[in-house]
Design a protein around this motif. Structure first.
Motif, PDB file in Angstrom:
ATOM      1  N   GLU A  51     -55.470  36.899  -3.678  1.00  0.00           N
ATOM      2  CA  GLU A  51     -56.086  37.137  -2.364  1.00  0.00           C
ATOM      3  C   GLU A  51     -57.468  36.495  -2.286  1.00  0.00           C
ATOM      4  O   GLU A  51     -58.430  37.097  -1.820  1.00  0.00           O
ATOM      5  CB  GLU A  51     -56.150  38.639  -2.070  1.00  0.00           C
ATOM      6  CG  GLU A  51     -54.774  39.292  -1.983  1.00  0.00           C
ATOM      7  CD  GLU A  51     -54.841  40.794  -1.773  1.00  0.00           C
ATOM      8  OE1 GLU A  51     -55.964  41.336  -1.822  1.00  0.00           O
ATOM      9  OE2 GLU A  51     -53.783  41.410  -1.566  1.00  0.00           O
TER      10      GLU A  51
ATOM     11  N   SER B   5     -47.826  39.057 -11.183  1.00  0.00           N
ATOM     12  CA  SER B   5     -46.636  38.945 -10.348  1.00  0.00           C
ATOM     13  C   SER B   5     -46.965  38.621  -8.894  1.00  0.00           C
ATOM     14  O   SER B   5     -46.086  38.185  -8.145  1.00  0.00           O
ATOM     15  CB  SER B   5     -45.829  40.244 -10.421  1.00  0.00           C
ATOM     16  OG  SER B   5     -46.576  41.327  -9.898  1.00  0.00           O
ATOM     17  N   ARG B   6     -48.236  38.811  -8.486  1.00  0.00           N
ATOM     18  CA  ARG B   6     -48.593  38.514  -7.090  1.00  0.00           C
ATOM     19  C   ARG B   6     -49.728  37.490  -6.977  1.00  0.00           C
ATOM     20  O   ARG B   6     -50.323  37.338  -5.918  1.00  0.00           O
ATOM     21  CB  ARG B   6     -48.969  39.804  -6.359  1.00  0.00           C
ATOM     22  CG  ARG B   6     -50.170  40.545  -6.928  1.00  0.00           C
ATOM     23  CD  ARG B   6     -50.365  41.886  -6.251  1.00  0.00           C
ATOM     24  NE  ARG B   6     -51.494  42.629  -6.782  1.00  0.00           N
ATOM     25  CZ  ARG B   6     -52.736  42.550  -6.312  1.00  0.00           C
ATOM     26  NH1 ARG B   6     -52.993  41.781  -5.261  1.00  0.00           N
ATOM     27  NH2 ARG B   6     -53.704  43.255  -6.855  1.00  0.00           N
TER      28      ARG B   6
ATOM     29  N   ASP C 195     -51.756  34.090  -6.478  1.00  0.00           N
ATOM     30  CA  ASP C 195     -51.606  32.832  -5.750  1.00  0.00           C
ATOM     31  C   ASP C 195     -51.695  31.645  -6.706  1.00  0.00           C
ATOM     32  O   ASP C 195     -51.054  30.622  -6.501  1.00  0.00           O
ATOM     33  CB  ASP C 195     -52.707  32.699  -4.684  1.00  0.00           C
ATOM     34  CG  ASP C 195     -52.666  33.840  -3.687  1.00  0.00           C
ATOM     35  OD1 ASP C 195     -51.550  34.250  -3.303  1.00  0.00           O
ATOM     36  OD2 ASP C 195     -53.740  34.332  -3.298  1.00  0.00           O
ATOM     37  N   VAL C 196     -52.523  31.775  -7.727  1.00  0.00           N
ATOM     38  CA  VAL C 196     -52.659  30.781  -8.790  1.00  0.00           C
ATOM     39  C   VAL C 196     -52.629  31.525 -10.115  1.00  0.00           C
ATOM     40  O   VAL C 196     -53.277  32.554 -10.274  1.00  0.00           O
ATOM     41  CB  VAL C 196     -53.985  29.985  -8.671  1.00  0.00           C
ATOM     42  CG1 VAL C 196     -54.142  29.017  -9.848  1.00  0.00           C
ATOM     43  CG2 VAL C 196     -54.042  29.235  -7.352  1.00  0.00           C
ATOM     44  N   ASP C 197     -51.851  31.013 -11.059  1.00  0.00           N
ATOM     45  CA  ASP C 197     -51.698  31.650 -12.370  1.00  0.00           C
ATOM     46  C   ASP C 197     -51.979  30.593 -13.431  1.00  0.00           C
ATOM     47  O   ASP C 197     -51.411  29.497 -13.381  1.00  0.00           O
ATOM     48  CB  ASP C 197     -50.272  32.188 -12.495  1.00  0.00           C
ATOM     49  CG  ASP C 197     -50.033  32.886 -13.811  1.00  0.00           C
ATOM     50  OD1 ASP C 197     -51.008  33.279 -14.461  1.00  0.00           O
ATOM     51  OD2 ASP C 197     -48.844  33.039 -14.184  1.00  0.00           O
TER      52      ASP C 197
ATOM     53  N   THR D 215     -50.587  26.867 -12.476  1.00  0.00           N
ATOM     54  CA  THR D 215     -49.593  26.687 -11.418  1.00  0.00           C
ATOM     55  C   THR D 215     -50.048  27.363 -10.131  1.00  0.00           C
ATOM     56  O   THR D 215     -50.531  28.503 -10.154  1.00  0.00           O
ATOM     57  CB  THR D 215     -48.242  27.307 -11.826  1.00  0.00           C
ATOM     58  OG1 THR D 215     -47.812  26.731 -13.050  1.00  0.00           O
ATOM     59  CG2 THR D 215     -47.182  27.063 -10.757  1.00  0.00           C
ATOM     60  N   ALA D 216     -49.879  26.655  -9.036  1.00  0.00           N
ATOM     61  CA  ALA D 216     -50.080  27.263  -7.721  1.00  0.00           C
ATOM     62  C   ALA D 216     -48.767  27.919  -7.311  1.00  0.00           C
ATOM     63  O   ALA D 216     -47.761  27.234  -7.112  1.00  0.00           O
ATOM     64  CB  ALA D 216     -50.493  26.207  -6.707  1.00  0.00           C
ATOM     65  N   GLU D 217     -48.770  29.233  -7.244  1.00  0.00           N
ATOM     66  CA  GLU D 217     -47.551  29.949  -6.873  1.00  0.00           C
ATOM     67  C   GLU D 217     -47.285  29.860  -5.366  1.00  0.00           C
ATOM     68  O   GLU D 217     -46.142  29.994  -4.929  1.00  0.00           O
ATOM     69  CB  GLU D 217     -47.666  31.418  -7.284  1.00  0.00           C
ATOM     70  CG  GLU D 217     -47.913  31.639  -8.762  1.00  0.00           C
ATOM     71  CD  GLU D 217     -46.688  31.366  -9.618  1.00  0.00           C
ATOM     72  OE1 GLU D 217     -45.610  31.128  -9.038  1.00  0.00           O
ATOM     73  OE2 GLU D 217     -46.811  31.386 -10.856  1.00  0.00           O
ATOM     74  N   LYS D 218     -48.375  29.642  -4.588  1.00  0.00           N
ATOM     75  CA  LYS D 218     -48.220  29.546  -3.135  1.00  0.00           C
ATOM     76  C   LYS D 218     -48.872  28.244  -2.670  1.00  0.00           C
ATOM     77  O   LYS D 218     -48.315  27.174  -2.860  1.00  0.00           O
ATOM     78  CB  LYS D 218     -48.820  30.780  -2.457  1.00  0.00           C
ATOM     79  CG  LYS D 218     -48.098  32.074  -2.859  1.00  0.00           C
ATOM     80  CD  LYS D 218     -48.726  33.299  -2.226  1.00  0.00           C
ATOM     81  CE  LYS D 218     -48.006  34.567  -2.691  1.00  0.00           C
ATOM     82  NZ  LYS D 218     -48.617  35.794  -2.157  1.00  0.00           N
ATOM     83  N   ALA D 219     -50.074  28.328  -2.113  1.00  0.00           N
ATOM     84  CA  ALA D 219     -50.762  27.126  -1.646  1.00  0.00           C
ATOM     85  C   ALA D 219     -51.455  26.418  -2.808  1.00  0.00           C
ATOM     86  O   ALA D 219     -51.851  27.057  -3.781  1.00  0.00           O
ATOM     87  CB  ALA D 219     -51.777  27.482  -0.570  1.00  0.00           C
TER      88      ALA D 219
END
Length: 282
Positions: A174, A187-188, A190-192, A209-213
């Protein structure tokens, strides 16, 4: 570290590690062992020293460091089948084993090790995120304990470890950069990202890794700075765990002199109660 943006589910600041505990000599028979805990994640790391090397190194006067990794079936919220029962090692396990092995080799003078192999067995007994980084941090300590034993016997050419090594995770959730993600956060995210660094601040591996944007260079720099601060703190916990052992100086900051001998494996403290909410992802 100075708390900022407090308000994570477990009460930590965004730039705070989970509580870390390392219990050396956790196993009686291994040349080096440690139970390492990062919050509710718990991993037993055991080092074995053998006077043999892989075929491609025979006769070259050089040693090898390698690792194996596994999750106990009920280390996770839902039972994870044993890979031996499935009949094959999964891709995730291969990836983590290779990460730990090559990271440790990056800080070991393999010629000083001689023609012997150090194998690190990493068994996750409880998973709440960050099992690979926790296993790597414990493996470094277990390896140093095993090497200290070999050095005491006079079988090493020299001290093989040239620098400290540690790893941690960072991520963006967020819009907030956070250090040392547990399962719920991972698990939630945006970037991991997982970061492995030497004690003098050089990178061994960055897995991001960008999980979303997609994320920006500025965000990357913030995450790497956060990781560096966390790894510095983990190095301190490693030094404390290794203080009872006779290690020569290495890296930029040596091990402190012990004030008492290492605890015997038979008197090691029992593990604490597990977190019932530990998840499958690590």
């Amino acid at each position: 570290m100075t708390p900022v943006n407090a308000g994570r589910a477990d009460g930590r600041a965004d730039n705070a590690l989970r509580p870390i505990e390392m219990r050396p000599h956790y196993l009686r028979f291994a040349e080096g062992s440690v139970l390492v805990e990062a919050g509710y994640t718990k991993v037993i790391c055991a080092a074995t020293a053998e006077d043999r090397v892989p075929p491609f190194l025979k006769g070259r006067g050089s040693g090898w460091v390698t690792a194996e990794y596994s999750l106990l079936p009920r280390s996770t919220f839902e039972r994870t089948p044993r890979e031996a029962a499935v009949g094959r090692i999964g891709g995730r396990t291969h990836e983590i084993q290779r990460l730990i092995g090559r990271s440790l080799r990056s800080v070991v003078d393999l010629r000083a090790l001689g023609e012997r192999t150090i194998t690190l067995d990493c068994d996750v007994i409880q998973a709440d995120g960050g099992t690979r980084t926790t296993a790597l941090n414990g493996s470094f300590v277990a390896m140093c304990i095993a090497l200290a034993s070999l050095r005491q016997k006079g079988t090493l050419r020299g001290w093989p470890v040239v620098d400290w090594l540690a790893a941690t995770s960072v991520g963006i959730i967020e819009g907030r950069p956070m250090l040392d993600l547990n399962y719920e956060e991972d698990s939630r995210a945006d970037v991991d990202m997982n970061v492995v660094m030497t004690g003098d601040g050089r990178f061994v591996e960055i897995q991001g890794t960008a999980e979303k944007a997609p994320f920006s260079r500025a965000e990357l720099d913030r995450l790497l700075a956060l990781a560096r601060a966390g790894i510095d703190e983990i190095n301190e916990r490693q030094r404390e765990a290794l203080a009872p052992f006779t290690l020569p100086p290495f890296g930029q900051k040596p091990v402190a002199v012990a004030t008492k001998p290492p605890a015997d494996a038979r008197s090691a403290a029992a593990p604490s109660v597990a977190n019932p909410e530990a998840g499958n992802r690590a």
